[in-house]
Design an enzyme around this catalytic site. Structure first.
Site, PDB file in Angstrom:
ATOM      1  N   ARG A 157       0.813  -1.203   0.000  1.00  0.00           N
ATOM      2  CA  ARG A 157       0.000   0.000   0.000  1.00  0.00           C
ATOM      3  C   ARG A 157       0.855   1.265   0.000  1.00  0.00           C
ATOM      4  NH1 ARG A 157      -4.977  -1.711   2.409  1.00  0.00           N
ATOM      5  NH2 ARG A 157      -6.509  -0.045   2.425  1.00  0.00           N
ATOM      6  N   ARG A 213     -18.071  -1.898   9.307  1.00  0.00           N
ATOM      7  CA  ARG A 213     -16.711  -1.598   9.755  1.00  0.00           C
ATOM      8  C   ARG A 213     -16.654  -0.201  10.367  1.00  0.00           C
ATOM      9  NH1 ARG A 213     -12.947  -3.314   4.664  1.00  0.00           N
ATOM     10  NH2 ARG A 213     -11.986  -1.325   5.242  1.00  0.00           N
TER      11      ARG A 213
HETATM   12  P1  AP5 Z   1      -8.767  -2.752   3.800  1.00  0.00           P
HETATM   13  O1  AP5 Z   1      -9.622  -3.689   4.535  1.00  0.00           O
HETATM   14  O2  AP5 Z   1      -7.801  -3.263   2.831  1.00  0.00           O
HETATM   15  O3  AP5 Z   1      -9.706  -1.647   3.148  1.00  0.00           O
HETATM   16  P2  AP5 Z   1      -9.618  -0.822   1.773  1.00  0.00           P
HETATM   17  O4  AP5 Z   1      -8.381  -0.937   1.007  1.00  0.00           O
HETATM   18  O5  AP5 Z   1      -9.998   0.538   2.191  1.00  0.00           O
HETATM   19  O6  AP5 Z   1     -10.572  -1.517   0.859  1.00  0.00           O
HETATM   20  P3  AP5 Z   1     -12.029  -1.963   1.184  1.00  0.00           P
HETATM   21  O7  AP5 Z   1     -11.994  -3.277   1.874  1.00  0.00           O
HETATM   22  O8  AP5 Z   1     -12.764  -0.850   1.858  1.00  0.00           O
HETATM   23  O9  AP5 Z   1     -12.612  -2.066  -0.275  1.00  0.00           O
HETATM   24  P4  AP5 Z   1     -12.722  -3.283  -1.272  1.00  0.00           P
HETATM   25  O10 AP5 Z   1     -12.033  -2.871  -2.526  1.00  0.00           O
HETATM   26  O11 AP5 Z   1     -12.318  -4.568  -0.655  1.00  0.00           O
HETATM   27  O12 AP5 Z   1     -14.281  -3.230  -1.539  1.00  0.00           O
HETATM   28  P5  AP5 Z   1     -15.389  -4.369  -1.412  1.00  0.00           P
HETATM   29  O13 AP5 Z   1     -15.176  -5.451  -2.401  1.00  0.00           O
HETATM   30  O14 AP5 Z   1     -15.608  -4.752  -0.005  1.00  0.00           O
HETATM   31  O15 AP5 Z   1      -7.946  -1.865   4.851  1.00  0.00           O
HETATM   32  C1  AP5 Z   1      -8.550  -1.292   5.959  1.00  0.00           C
HETATM   33  C2  AP5 Z   1      -7.548  -0.537   6.797  1.00  0.00           C
HETATM   34  O16 AP5 Z   1      -6.553  -1.433   7.290  1.00  0.00           O
HETATM   35  C3  AP5 Z   1      -6.750   0.536   6.074  1.00  0.00           C
HETATM   36  O17 AP5 Z   1      -7.436   1.757   6.000  1.00  0.00           O
HETATM   37  C4  AP5 Z   1      -5.511   0.610   6.950  1.00  0.00           C
HETATM   38  O18 AP5 Z   1      -5.770   1.322   8.124  1.00  0.00           O
HETATM   39  C5  AP5 Z   1      -5.283  -0.825   7.311  1.00  0.00           C
HETATM   40  N1  AP5 Z   1      -4.406  -1.525   6.335  1.00  0.00           N
HETATM   41  C6  AP5 Z   1      -4.747  -2.591   5.558  1.00  0.00           C
HETATM   42  N2  AP5 Z   1      -3.735  -2.962   4.780  1.00  0.00           N
HETATM   43  C7  AP5 Z   1      -2.703  -2.112   5.058  1.00  0.00           C
HETATM   44  C8  AP5 Z   1      -1.397  -1.986   4.539  1.00  0.00           C
HETATM   45  N3  AP5 Z   1      -0.936  -2.785   3.600  1.00  0.00           N
HETATM   46  N4  AP5 Z   1      -0.643  -0.977   5.028  1.00  0.00           N
HETATM   47  C9  AP5 Z   1      -1.094  -0.145   5.989  1.00  0.00           C
HETATM   48  N5  AP5 Z   1      -2.321  -0.220   6.518  1.00  0.00           N
HETATM   49  C10 AP5 Z   1      -3.142  -1.199   6.051  1.00  0.00           C
HETATM   50  O19 AP5 Z   1     -16.651  -3.517  -1.929  1.00  0.00           O
HETATM   51  C11 AP5 Z   1     -17.120  -2.393  -1.214  1.00  0.00           C
HETATM   52  C12 AP5 Z   1     -18.660  -2.376  -1.243  1.00  0.00           C
HETATM   53  O20 AP5 Z   1     -19.106  -2.147  -2.576  1.00  0.00           O
HETATM   54  C13 AP5 Z   1     -19.292  -3.694  -0.806  1.00  0.00           C
HETATM   55  O21 AP5 Z   1     -20.435  -3.406  -0.095  1.00  0.00           O
HETATM   56  C14 AP5 Z   1     -19.619  -4.407  -2.137  1.00  0.00           C
HETATM   57  O22 AP5 Z   1     -20.733  -5.239  -1.998  1.00  0.00           O
HETATM   58  C15 AP5 Z   1     -19.888  -3.247  -3.067  1.00  0.00           C
HETATM   59  N6  AP5 Z   1     -19.423  -3.498  -4.427  1.00  0.00           N
HETATM   60  C16 AP5 Z   1     -18.307  -4.156  -4.825  1.00  0.00           C
HETATM   61  N7  AP5 Z   1     -18.184  -4.147  -6.165  1.00  0.00           N
HETATM   62  C17 AP5 Z   1     -19.271  -3.460  -6.632  1.00  0.00           C
HETATM   63  C18 AP5 Z   1     -19.709  -3.113  -7.942  1.00  0.00           C
HETATM   64  N8  AP5 Z   1     -19.008  -3.453  -9.025  1.00  0.00           N
HETATM   65  N9  AP5 Z   1     -20.861  -2.408  -8.058  1.00  0.00           N
HETATM   66  C19 AP5 Z   1     -21.574  -2.044  -6.941  1.00  0.00           C
HETATM   67  N10 AP5 Z   1     -21.198  -2.348  -5.676  1.00  0.00           N
HETATM   68  C20 AP5 Z   1     -20.050  -3.051  -5.527  1.00  0.00           C
HETATM   69 MG    MG Z   2     -11.629  -5.210   1.232  1.00  0.00          MG
END
Ligand code: AP5
Ligand code: MG
Length: 343
Positions: free
Chosen positions: A208, A291
């Site tokens: 990241r 979350r």
């Molecule tokens: P993390 O859990 O990795 O969160 P993120 O990167 O912010 O990504 P998300 O999980 O929020 O999004 P996603 O892309 O997985 O979306 P999803 O498929 O669920 O990290 C959380 C925290 O941990 C960070 O902020 C940081 O603090 C820490 N952290 C983690 N890794 C780190 C690292 N390497 N270094 C430092 N800190 C770290 O989809 C989202 C929603 O949209 C769902 O409800 C889904 O149903 C919907 N959806 C999905 N696709 C579609 C579509 N095509 N159309 C409509 N709705 C959709």
């Molecule tokens: Mg995720």
């Protein structure tokens, strides 16, 4: 009366139909062929033949148990060839068992070869918060049989378990800030040693930052390896708030739902809003949760980190020719089919 099949042809057709059925119904057997291409089809088929031979042997024993000796003698008198037939059947069974054993051994040898010499698939699924990483990665996982390693899920588990890492990460995560590079690199370095990563893995949410990318490259280089693919899910920031604030997750598995785009089967509305008690995981029936960082305010911070610290990773991997962009601002099923064609 007792069945009088021609042992050679019937056994062969039964075996091949069982082999087809086994490879259709058992993802574990079918997965290596899909993961590694044509050469490993023989691995899957040989393994299917082992299972089919076991089923065939059991069925034959059951058929014979149903036939009384009297019935056999009567049949011999009529056909005059029952003894010869019985011997042929036993020979055919022994031959099949030997072939199945040989097939099993060959499959084990091939699997060992793949695990030792085939390059591992080391994929990064990349994108802003809410892009769909956690929605698409499990599909790749079940198709290729390689695990999705989400640092977010691992950190959330550490927070729940109140481990030292969890206690350190809790506040940072809730505020949408990044956890320290050393912490996440340590987690990943240990996790990729696990047996389930032998054929590869999908990184979700890691690396990241540029230092994390460099640390990853260094740990892979120790074994002469490198990242083999980066899939970048492209979505405009403007649609992410609705995705993030409507998301519910199953904490144990990391499965994502959305009140509008992907509701759980159990969802009930009260005054047009989802009743929290009705938000249950489709597979386990366990409660879903939201979350702490899925708020509009934390999203602003998460997007800031994404644009300043995370996007430079794409530039880092682009010269290697391994980065592919996908339009993730479309239905999840369409995103998946685009992803599939790119894989
Ligand atoms: P993390 O859990 O990795 O969160 P993120 O990167 O912010 O990504 P998300 O999980 O929020 O999004 P996603 O892309 O997985 O979306 P999803 O498929 O669920 O990290 C959380 C925290 O941990 C960070 O902020 C940081 O603090 C820490 N952290 C983690 N890794 C780190 C690292 N390497 N270094 C430092 N800190 C770290 O989809 C989202 C929603 O949209 C769902 O409800 C889904 O149903 C919907 N959806 C999905 N696709 C579609 C579509 N095509 N159309 C409509 N709705 C959709
Ligand atoms: Mg995720």
């Amino acid at each position: 009366g007792c069945p009088r099949p021609d042992p050679s042809t019937t056994m062969r057709s039964f075996l091949s139909s069982q082999a087809r059925a086994v490879s259709r119904s058992s993802p574990a057997l079918a997965a290596p062929s899909r993961a590694f291409g044509q050469d490993s089809a023989s691995v899957g088929l040989a393994a299917a033949a082992v299972a089919a031979a076991a089923i065939a042997g059991q069925q034959r024993q059951e058929e014979q148990a149903q036939c009384s000796p009297v019935a056999f003698i009567a049949a011999a008198a009529v056909s005059g060839g029952a003894a010869y037939y019985a011997k042929t059947t036993i020979d055919a069974e022994t031959k099949l068992r030997d072939e199945a054993e040989a097939g099993k051994k060959a499959a084990e040898e091939k699997t060992a070869l793949f695990e030792k010499y085939w390059p591992r698939k080391i994929m990064i699924i990349f994108g802003p918060p809410g892009a769909g990483k956690g929605t698409q990665a499990p599909k790749i996982e079940s198709m290729l049989g390689i695990p999705q390693l989400s640092t977010g899920d691992m950190l959330r588990a550490a927070v729940s378990a109140k481990t030292p890492v969890g206690l350190q990460a809790k506040e940072l995560m809730a505020a949408g800030k990044l956890v320290g590079d050393d912490v996440v690199c340590g987690i990943i370095k240990e996790r990729i040693q696990n047996d389930d990563c032998k054929s590869g893995f999908i990184l979700d949410g890691f690396p990241r930052t540029l230092p994390q990318s460099k640390a990853l490259d260094a740990m892979l280089a120790e074994n002469g390896e490198g990242v083999t693919k980066v899939v970048a899910l492209e979505v405009p920031d403007s649609i992410l708030e609705e995705r993030i604030t409507g998301r519910w997750i199953h904490k144990k598995s990391g499965r994502s739902y959305h009140v509008k785009f992907a509701p759980p089967k159990s969802m009930q509305l009260v005054d047009g809003k989802p009743d929290p008690a009705s938000m249950l995981d489709d597979e386990t029936g366990e409660p879903l949760m939201q979350r702490p960082d899925d708020t509009a305010a934390a999203l602003v911070q998460r997007l800031k980190s994404y644009h300043s610290s995370t996007t430079p990773i794409l530039k880092h991997y682009s010269p290697k020719g391994i980065v592919s962009g996908i339009n993730a601002n479309q239905k999840p099923s369409q995103v998946w089919s685009d992803l599939l064609s790119m894989l």
